[in-house]
Design a protein around this motif. Structure first.
Motif, PDB file in Angstrom:
ATOM      1  N   VAL A 160      -5.810  -3.640   9.181  1.00  0.00           N
ATOM      2  CA  VAL A 160      -4.960  -3.686  10.372  1.00  0.00           C
ATOM      3  C   VAL A 160      -5.791  -4.065  11.598  1.00  0.00           C
ATOM      4  O   VAL A 160      -5.376  -4.895  12.415  1.00  0.00           O
ATOM      5  N   ALA A 161      -6.968  -3.478  11.730  1.00  0.00           N
ATOM      6  CA  ALA A 161      -7.838  -3.817  12.862  1.00  0.00           C
ATOM      7  C   ALA A 161      -8.258  -5.280  12.806  1.00  0.00           C
ATOM      8  O   ALA A 161      -8.323  -5.965  13.838  1.00  0.00           O
TER       9      ALA A 161
ATOM     10  N   PHE B 280       0.844  -1.193   0.000  1.00  0.00           N
ATOM     11  CA  PHE B 280       0.000   0.000   0.000  1.00  0.00           C
ATOM     12  C   PHE B 280       0.880   1.244   0.000  1.00  0.00           C
ATOM     13  O   PHE B 280       1.715   1.409   0.893  1.00  0.00           O
ATOM     14  N   GLU B 281       0.710   2.118  -0.958  1.00  0.00           N
ATOM     15  CA  GLU B 281       1.375   3.422  -0.878  1.00  0.00           C
ATOM     16  C   GLU B 281       0.706   4.270   0.195  1.00  0.00           C
ATOM     17  O   GLU B 281       1.368   4.962   0.967  1.00  0.00           O
ATOM     18  N   GLN B 282      -0.604   4.236   0.222  1.00  0.00           N
ATOM     19  CA  GLN B 282      -1.387   4.890   1.265  1.00  0.00           C
ATOM     20  C   GLN B 282      -2.417   3.894   1.771  1.00  0.00           C
ATOM     21  O   GLN B 282      -3.070   3.217   0.981  1.00  0.00           O
ATOM     22  N   LEU B 283      -2.569   3.848   3.083  1.00  0.00           N
ATOM     23  CA  LEU B 283      -3.454   2.832   3.646  1.00  0.00           C
ATOM     24  C   LEU B 283      -4.923   3.122   3.359  1.00  0.00           C
ATOM     25  O   LEU B 283      -5.638   2.283   2.830  1.00  0.00           O
ATOM     26  N   GLY B 284      -5.384   4.297   3.722  1.00  0.00           N
ATOM     27  CA  GLY B 284      -6.792   4.623   3.538  1.00  0.00           C
ATOM     28  C   GLY B 284      -7.682   3.768   4.422  1.00  0.00           C
ATOM     29  O   GLY B 284      -7.222   2.996   5.268  1.00  0.00           O
ATOM     30  N   SER B 285      -8.968   3.876   4.212  1.00  0.00           N
ATOM     31  CA  SER B 285      -9.938   3.180   5.064  1.00  0.00           C
ATOM     32  C   SER B 285      -9.779   1.667   5.004  1.00  0.00           C
ATOM     33  O   SER B 285      -9.877   0.979   6.028  1.00  0.00           O
TER      34      SER B 285
ATOM     35  N   ASN C  79     -15.399  -0.288  12.897  1.00  0.00           N
ATOM     36  CA  ASN C  79     -15.508   1.135  13.211  1.00  0.00           C
ATOM     37  C   ASN C  79     -14.185   1.868  13.416  1.00  0.00           C
ATOM     38  O   ASN C  79     -14.120   3.075  13.170  1.00  0.00           O
ATOM     39  N   PHE C  80     -13.145   1.183  13.880  1.00  0.00           N
ATOM     40  CA  PHE C  80     -11.916   1.886  14.230  1.00  0.00           C
ATOM     41  C   PHE C  80     -11.293   2.612  13.040  1.00  0.00           C
ATOM     42  O   PHE C  80     -10.589   3.604  13.218  1.00  0.00           O
ATOM     43  N   TYR C  81     -11.521   2.110  11.834  1.00  0.00           N
ATOM     44  CA  TYR C  81     -10.899   2.736  10.665  1.00  0.00           C
ATOM     45  C   TYR C  81     -11.317   4.198  10.511  1.00  0.00           C
ATOM     46  O   TYR C  81     -10.641   4.981   9.835  1.00  0.00           O
ATOM     47  N   LYS C  82     -12.408   4.587  11.167  1.00  0.00           N
ATOM     48  CA  LYS C  82     -12.903   5.966  11.072  1.00  0.00           C
ATOM     49  C   LYS C  82     -12.273   6.894  12.111  1.00  0.00           C
ATOM     50  O   LYS C  82     -12.431   8.109  12.017  1.00  0.00           O
ATOM     51  N   TYR C  83     -11.569   6.328  13.105  1.00  0.00           N
ATOM     52  CA  TYR C  83     -11.113   7.114  14.242  1.00  0.00           C
ATOM     53  C   TYR C  83      -9.664   7.574  14.059  1.00  0.00           C
ATOM     54  O   TYR C  83      -8.789   6.772  13.696  1.00  0.00           O
ATOM     55  N   PRO C  84      -9.384   8.840  14.347  1.00  0.00           N
ATOM     56  CA  PRO C  84      -8.018   9.366  14.161  1.00  0.00           C
ATOM     57  C   PRO C  84      -6.955   8.601  14.945  1.00  0.00           C
ATOM     58  O   PRO C  84      -5.844   8.411  14.442  1.00  0.00           O
ATOM     59  N   PHE C  85      -7.270   8.167  16.173  1.00  0.00           N
ATOM     60  CA  PHE C  85      -6.248   7.469  16.960  1.00  0.00           C
ATOM     61  C   PHE C  85      -5.827   6.176  16.272  1.00  0.00           C
ATOM     62  O   PHE C  85      -4.645   5.805  16.285  1.00  0.00           O
ATOM     63  N   TRP C  86      -6.787   5.509  15.641  1.00  0.00           N
ATOM     64  CA  TRP C  86      -6.462   4.253  14.961  1.00  0.00           C
ATOM     65  C   TRP C  86      -5.723   4.517  13.651  1.00  0.00           C
ATOM     66  O   TRP C  86      -4.788   3.793  13.300  1.00  0.00           O
ATOM     67  N   GLN C  87      -6.123   5.543  12.965  1.00  0.00           N
ATOM     68  CA  GLN C  87      -5.435   5.908  11.730  1.00  0.00           C
ATOM     69  C   GLN C  87      -3.971   6.245  12.014  1.00  0.00           C
ATOM     70  O   GLN C  87      -3.077   5.837  11.262  1.00  0.00           O
ATOM     71  N   SER C  88      -3.735   6.950  13.118  1.00  0.00           N
ATOM     72  CA  SER C  88      -2.357   7.300  13.488  1.00  0.00           C
ATOM     73  C   SER C  88      -1.549   6.050  13.813  1.00  0.00           C
ATOM     74  O   SER C  88      -0.386   5.918  13.406  1.00  0.00           O
TER      75      SER C  88
END
Length: 241
Positions: free
Chosen positions: A112-113, A101-106, A224-233
């Motif tokens: 990952v979750a 993945f160049e960029q992970l995205g949703s 749901n975690f894919y939407k949350y900033p803490f998980w994205q970070s």
């Protein structure tokens, strides 16, 4: 008051044999028929660790049922080595998959979750099983629960290979079908059934209901975690290391 019923190890053996056979069917096309065509060693190290774990899940209740307790305990100590290997090889394979993945995205955050939080749920169940290793009925129940976080790698492949018509009915994330919801539902219903049986038969609330809460939170995190900033970070950090 009814006496507490012991776990029927025959049923546990059957459950784990069926689970193992489903894993073989699920990975037949992508791994077993292409065993010499895999991309690199990661598929083999992860695959061997998982196969060994599934075999142990079958052997251990058989050893108890045949009263070979000493051998059961010896093999149990081997799991202290195998479980970390299983976790590390899974993370290694996940890291390799994310490198594409160049960029992970949703979808990347979702993936990952799906993997990392499954490992956390698995380790919770395994850890509780080991903590209660001297209480056979509790220990056995938690060992059964270690299978539930592993449902979706198997069910996803069985559905994709043999029942693709089901994919039309699942929700999507960025137009990607979220096929694991079917495996989630199956695991939740099976564990709910075990909860009802254990409460009605043994008045026991301290294993399967707790496991169901852990599993439900795991499923919530994936969806749901894919939407949350803490998980994205966290995912971006994991992707970068």
């Amino acid at each position: 008051m009814k006496p507490t019923q012991s776990i029927n190890y025959r049923y546990i053996i059957i459950f784990f044999i069926v689970f193992f056979l489903c894993a073989i069917v699920g990975f037949w096309n992508s791994y077993f028929t292409r065993i010499f065509d895999q991309e690199n060693y990661r598929m083999h190290t992860h695959g061997m660790a998982l196969i060994l774990w599934l075999v142990i899940l079958i052997i251990q209740p058989y050893l108890i049922r045949t009263k070979k307790v000493r051998l059961h305990r010896t093999l149990g100590k081997f799991s202290y080595l195998l479980v970390p290997i299983l976790v590390l090889t899974t993370l290694d394979l996940l890291k390799y998959s994310l490198s594409k993945f160049e960029q992970l995205g949703s979808t990347g955050y979702f993936f990952v979750a799906l993997v990392v939080n499954a490992l956390i749920a698995y380790l919770i169940f395994y850890g509780l099983a080991i903590y209660h290793k001297r209480k056979a009925n509790i220990h056995a129940r938690y060992m059964i629960c270690t299978a539930f976080p592993m449902f979706t790698p198997i069910t996803d492949r069985i559905i994709g290979n043999y029942i693709p018509s089901l994919i039309a009915y699942v929700p999507t994330i960025d137009r990607m079908p979220v096929v694991p919801v079917i495996g989630f539902l199956m695991a939740d219903l099976m564990l709910l059934g075990l909860c009802i049986w254990d409460v009605r038969s043994n008045k026991r609330w301290n294993v399967f209901p707790l496991a169901l809460l852990v599993l439900l939170f795991y499923h919530f995190s994936v969806l749901n975690f894919y939407k949350y900033p803490f998980w994205q970070s966290f995912c971006e950090w994991f992707h970068a290391v």
